[in-house]
Motif scaffolding. Structure first.
Motif, PDB file in Angstrom:
ATOM      1  N   UNK A   1       0.832  -1.199   0.000  1.00  0.00           N
ATOM      2  CA  UNK A   1       0.000   0.000   0.000  1.00  0.00           C
ATOM      3  C   UNK A   1       0.873   1.258   0.000  1.00  0.00           C
ATOM      4  N   UNK A   2       2.085   1.140   0.499  1.00  0.00           N
ATOM      5  CA  UNK A   2       2.959   2.310   0.584  1.00  0.00           C
ATOM      6  C   UNK A   2       3.256   2.910  -0.791  1.00  0.00           C
ATOM      7  N   UNK A   3       3.299   2.067  -1.830  1.00  0.00           N
ATOM      8  CA  UNK A   3       3.552   2.587  -3.174  1.00  0.00           C
ATOM      9  C   UNK A   3       2.385   3.430  -3.689  1.00  0.00           C
ATOM     10  N   UNK A   4       1.222   3.264  -3.120  1.00  0.00           N
ATOM     11  CA  UNK A   4       0.036   4.040  -3.489  1.00  0.00           C
ATOM     12  C   UNK A   4      -0.203   5.217  -2.545  1.00  0.00           C
ATOM     13  N   UNK A   5       0.672   5.412  -1.576  1.00  0.00           N
ATOM     14  CA  UNK A   5       0.449   6.405  -0.527  1.00  0.00           C
ATOM     15  C   UNK A   5       0.171   7.805  -1.091  1.00  0.00           C
ATOM     16  N   UNK A   6       0.938   8.236  -2.082  1.00  0.00           N
ATOM     17  CA  UNK A   6       0.740   9.569  -2.656  1.00  0.00           C
ATOM     18  C   UNK A   6      -0.647   9.746  -3.257  1.00  0.00           C
ATOM     19  N   UNK A   7      -1.136   8.725  -3.946  1.00  0.00           N
ATOM     20  CA  UNK A   7      -2.473   8.777  -4.539  1.00  0.00           C
ATOM     21  C   UNK A   7      -3.548   8.754  -3.456  1.00  0.00           C
ATOM     22  N   UNK A   8      -3.330   7.939  -2.448  1.00  0.00           N
ATOM     23  CA  UNK A   8      -4.282   7.876  -1.328  1.00  0.00           C
ATOM     24  C   UNK A   8      -4.348   9.228  -0.628  1.00  0.00           C
TER      25      UNK A   8
END
Length: 146
Positions: A1-8
């Protein structure tokens, strides 16, 4: 999930802007019109605004809380950070956000049961605005003061 953190985080911020903006509009702009317009006009205007808000707000609020929970998991790893200064501010922010959610849900419940009067409507929006100001302050302070 960390790779999606910016989008989240971007989704979270966008939904927060929609929700906080709507409440701020209600408190700062719409309430001031009551003195200038008649009761029938205000009822019509508020009805039109509320009809649209009822379509948009549940979606925005759901995404706001889902993205917030995902960010909490990434930044705090299930509560591991709560002993730090950052974690204490994050924990307080979460408590304020849960307070907003509680007010939001109780307001929807009251509206569904026909118990939403203008006085309760104003108090609800004012209390949510105060809670959201606290959340915004803590969101910034978490990274400046921690």
């Amino acid at each position: 999930m960390i790779e999606w953190y910016g989008w989240i985080q971007l989704v979270h911020l966008a939904c927060a802007i929609v929700f906080a903006g709507a409440v701020t509009f209600e408190v700062v702009i719409l309430e001031s019109l009551h003195a200038s317009l008649g009761a029938a006009e205000m009822e019509r205007i508020e009805g039109l605004i509320l009809r649209r808000a009822r379509r948009v707000m549940p979606f925005a609020v759901a995404l706001l809380y889902l993205s917030g929970a995902a960010m909490f998991e990434v930044k705090c790893a299930g509560g591991a950070c709560l002993g730090s200064r950052f974690g204490l501010m994050l924990g307080l922010k979460v408590l304020l956000a849960l307070g907003v959610l509680g007010v939001f849900l109780s307001t929807m419940w009251a509206a569904l049961r026909g118990r939403m009067d203008p006085c309760r409507f104003r108090r609800t929006h004012r209390s949510v605005l105060v809670l959201m100001i606290g959340i915004v302050f803590l969101a910034k302070a978490m990274f400046l003061l921690a």
